[in-house]
Scaffold this motif. Structure first.
Motif, PDB file in Angstrom:
ATOM      1  N   HIS A   7     -82.797  49.145 -55.075  1.00 32.58           N
ATOM      2  CA  HIS A   7     -84.029  49.261 -55.141  1.00 32.58           C
ATOM      3  C   HIS A   7     -84.953  49.568 -53.896  1.00 32.58           C
ATOM      4  N   GLY A   8     -85.941  50.521 -54.137  1.00 31.88           N
ATOM      5  CA  GLY A   8     -85.852  51.506 -53.134  1.00 31.88           C
ATOM      6  C   GLY A   8     -84.850  52.186 -52.291  1.00 31.88           C
ATOM      7  N   LYS A   9     -84.098  52.960 -52.705  1.00 34.03           N
ATOM      8  CA  LYS A   9     -83.140  53.109 -51.910  1.00 34.03           C
ATOM      9  C   LYS A   9     -82.939  54.786 -52.539  1.00 34.03           C
ATOM     10  N   THR A  10     -82.448  56.044 -51.420  1.00 34.75           N
ATOM     11  CA  THR A  10     -82.460  57.223 -52.336  1.00 34.75           C
ATOM     12  C   THR A  10     -80.941  56.994 -52.788  1.00 34.75           C
ATOM     13  N   ASP A  11     -80.643  57.402 -54.101  1.00 34.46           N
ATOM     14  CA  ASP A  11     -79.416  57.588 -54.834  1.00 34.46           C
ATOM     15  C   ASP A  11     -77.541  58.484 -54.059  1.00 34.46           C
ATOM     16  N   PRO A  12     -78.365  59.819 -53.261  1.00 36.53           N
ATOM     17  CA  PRO A  12     -77.367  60.213 -51.988  1.00 36.53           C
ATOM     18  C   PRO A  12     -77.243  58.184 -50.995  1.00 36.53           C
ATOM     19  N   ALA A  13     -77.612  57.401 -50.781  1.00 32.27           N
ATOM     20  CA  ALA A  13     -77.869  56.601 -49.798  1.00 32.27           C
ATOM     21  C   ALA A  13     -77.021  55.463 -51.255  1.00 32.27           C
ATOM     22  N   ILE A  14     -77.443  55.360 -51.597  1.00 32.10           N
ATOM     23  CA  ILE A  14     -76.751  53.910 -53.072  1.00 32.10           C
ATOM     24  C   ILE A  14     -75.091  54.402 -52.730  1.00 32.10           C
ATOM     25  N   THR A  26     -65.839  56.300 -46.555  1.00 31.39           N
ATOM     26  CA  THR A  26     -66.519  57.009 -45.854  1.00 31.39           C
ATOM     27  C   THR A  26     -67.064  58.614 -47.196  1.00 31.39           C
ATOM     28  N   ALA A  27     -67.942  58.364 -47.345  1.00 32.80           N
ATOM     29  CA  ALA A  27     -68.156  60.170 -47.743  1.00 32.80           C
ATOM     30  C   ALA A  27     -67.581  61.127 -47.480  1.00 32.80           C
ATOM     31  N   ALA A  28     -67.480  61.936 -46.110  1.00 32.60           N
ATOM     32  CA  ALA A  28     -66.162  62.235 -45.721  1.00 32.60           C
ATOM     33  C   ALA A  28     -64.728  62.160 -46.307  1.00 32.60           C
ATOM     34  N   GLU A  29     -64.787  61.153 -45.831  1.00 29.22           N
ATOM     35  CA  GLU A  29     -63.260  60.570 -46.660  1.00 29.22           C
ATOM     36  C   GLU A  29     -62.431  60.637 -48.501  1.00 29.22           C
ATOM     37  N   ILE A  30     -64.408  60.778 -48.291  1.00 38.07           N
ATOM     38  CA  ILE A  30     -64.268  61.168 -50.417  1.00 38.07           C
ATOM     39  C   ILE A  30     -64.551  62.596 -50.602  1.00 38.07           C
ATOM     40  N   GLY A  31     -64.588  63.080 -49.941  1.00 39.51           N
ATOM     41  CA  GLY A  31     -65.980  64.673 -50.626  1.00 39.51           C
ATOM     42  C   GLY A  31     -67.199  64.590 -50.458  1.00 39.51           C
ATOM     43  N   GLN A  32     -67.993  65.280 -50.430  1.00 41.21           N
ATOM     44  CA  GLN A  32     -69.380  65.742 -50.849  1.00 41.21           C
ATOM     45  C   GLN A  32     -69.901  64.823 -51.543  1.00 41.21           C
ATOM     46  N   ILE A  33     -70.873  63.588 -51.616  1.00 36.84           N
ATOM     47  CA  ILE A  33     -71.714  63.497 -51.709  1.00 36.84           C
ATOM     48  C   ILE A  33     -72.131  63.999 -53.211  1.00 36.84           C
ATOM     49  N   GLU A  34     -72.470  64.856 -53.103  1.00 32.65           N
ATOM     50  CA  GLU A  34     -73.129  65.892 -54.183  1.00 32.65           C
ATOM     51  C   GLU A  34     -72.357  66.175 -55.301  1.00 32.65           C
ATOM     52  N   SER A  35     -71.166  65.816 -55.302  1.00 37.53           N
ATOM     53  CA  SER A  35     -69.639  66.034 -56.318  1.00 37.53           C
ATOM     54  C   SER A  35     -69.826  64.494 -56.986  1.00 37.53           C
ATOM     55  N   ILE A  36     -70.459  63.481 -56.486  1.00 42.42           N
ATOM     56  CA  ILE A  36     -70.782  62.433 -56.898  1.00 42.42           C
ATOM     57  C   ILE A  36     -71.694  62.472 -57.752  1.00 42.42           C
ATOM     58  N   LEU A  37     -72.757  62.593 -56.920  1.00 42.86           N
ATOM     59  CA  LEU A  37     -74.310  62.562 -58.140  1.00 42.86           C
ATOM     60  C   LEU A  37     -74.078  63.524 -59.001  1.00 42.86           C
ATOM     61  N   ASP A  38     -73.123  64.403 -59.141  1.00 41.48           N
ATOM     62  CA  ASP A  38     -72.911  64.851 -60.616  1.00 41.48           C
ATOM     63  C   ASP A  38     -72.498  65.055 -61.473  1.00 41.48           C
ATOM     64  N   VAL A  39     -71.299  64.080 -61.221  1.00 38.10           N
ATOM     65  CA  VAL A  39     -71.136  62.857 -61.590  1.00 38.10           C
ATOM     66  C   VAL A  39     -72.005  62.228 -62.715  1.00 38.10           C
ATOM     67  N   TYR A  40     -72.832  61.555 -61.937  1.00 40.12           N
ATOM     68  CA  TYR A  40     -73.696  60.353 -62.044  1.00 40.12           C
ATOM     69  C   TYR A  40     -74.510  61.250 -63.133  1.00 40.12           C
ATOM     70  N   LEU A  41     -74.700  62.093 -62.420  1.00 41.48           N
ATOM     71  CA  LEU A  41     -75.865  62.908 -63.525  1.00 41.48           C
ATOM     72  C   LEU A  41     -74.738  62.939 -65.247  1.00 41.48           C
ATOM     73  N   SER A  42     -74.001  63.372 -65.204  1.00 43.40           N
ATOM     74  CA  SER A  42     -73.378  64.408 -66.618  1.00 43.40           C
ATOM     75  C   SER A  42     -73.421  62.309 -67.702  1.00 43.40           C
ATOM     76  N   TYR A  43     -73.173  61.348 -66.787  1.00 40.65           N
ATOM     77  CA  TYR A  43     -73.581  60.382 -67.469  1.00 40.65           C
ATOM     78  C   TYR A  43     -75.686  59.651 -68.263  1.00 40.65           C
ATOM     79  N   LEU A  44     -75.695  60.017 -66.684  1.00 42.56           N
ATOM     80  CA  LEU A  44     -77.480  59.152 -66.724  1.00 42.56           C
ATOM     81  C   LEU A  44     -78.256  59.856 -67.984  1.00 42.56           C
ATOM     82  N   LYS A  45     -78.371  60.838 -68.546  1.00 46.26           N
ATOM     83  CA  LYS A  45     -78.413  61.638 -69.857  1.00 46.26           C
ATOM     84  C   LYS A  45     -78.583  60.885 -71.079  1.00 46.26           C
ATOM     85  N   GLU A  46     -77.189  60.093 -71.538  1.00 43.20           N
ATOM     86  CA  GLU A  46     -76.961  59.513 -72.110  1.00 43.20           C
ATOM     87  C   GLU A  46     -77.068  57.732 -71.936  1.00 43.20           C
ATOM     88  N   GLU A  47     -77.363  57.498 -70.863  1.00 40.11           N
ATOM     89  CA  GLU A  47     -77.251  56.356 -70.282  1.00 40.11           C
ATOM     90  C   GLU A  47     -78.912  56.132 -70.641  1.00 40.11           C
TER      91      GLU A  47
END
Length: 193
Positions: A7-14, A26-47
């Motif tokens: 609640h009240g946080k940005t998507d990247p912070a979440i 950390t995000a650096a250990e996993i890869g770019q946060i943007e790639s994680i958010l791209d996966v999030y978007l791929s599910y969001l519309k249907e959700e």
């Protein structure tokens, strides 16, 4: 999402918090946060499309309509959602046409900065500076109120989320309402010059 408080946080912070809490990474250990958010978007519309809890909050359409009918009001969005995510969420309620511009989690992970970006876009659209005393940041969390205050703007708490009017006032809201149905008159009168 257990023990994650979005609640009240940005998507990247979440996304960063989930990585830290769930994977101890950390995000650096996993890869770019943007790639994680791209996966999030791929599910969001249907959700969003299937969500039984989706609703347009009480009174919001009439307040948006009345605000748009005035020549002294500009409506923008300041949200921690990345812009594509925000547009997906607004689309189901047919709310996108009300918000031609905004500041988003994709503009900045810092809530105050994205509020400032939304305000700068409003000023650019109207072709002149807009006084901080004429700028209202509306939110349903103390973090929303804090971002608006730190940006130097008036803040309106709306108790449609997890926080009560008293909690929003305690966090420093200029004023707070239950929702835009019950607080419509108070809100609209506060925006008059």
């Amino acid at each position: 999402m257990q023990d994650i408080h979005p609640h009240g946080k940005t998507d990247p912070a979440i996304a960063r918090e989930i990585l830290r809490v769930r994977l101890n990474k950390t995000a650096a250990e996993i890869g770019q946060i943007e790639s994680i958010l791209d996966v999030y978007l791929s599910y969001l519309k249907e959700e969003v499309r299937l969500s039984p809890k989706y609703r347009v909050l009480p009174g919001i359409i009439s307040v948006l309509e009345e605000s748009l009918s005035r020549n002294d009001v500009m409506l923008g969005l300041a949200t921690g959602n990345i812009e594509l995510g925000a547009r997906i969420k607004l689309d189901r309620g047919e709310l996108n046409p009300y918000f031609a511009f905004g500041g988003f989690g994709s503009d900045s992970e810092d809530r105050t900065e994205l509020v400032r970006k939304a305000a700068a876009k409003a000023a650019a659209r109207c072709g002149k500076p807009i006084s901080p005393s004429e700028t209202f940041v509306i939110g349903d969390t103390p973090l929303d109120i804090d971002a608006g205050q730190r940006a130097g703007f008036k803040t309106v708490g709306v108790a449609t989320g997890s926080y009560a009017i008293e909690e929003l006032l305690d966090s420093g809201a200029t004023f707070a309402i239950q929702d835009f149905e019950q607080g419509r008159a108070q809100f609209l009168s506060s925006t008059l010059n």
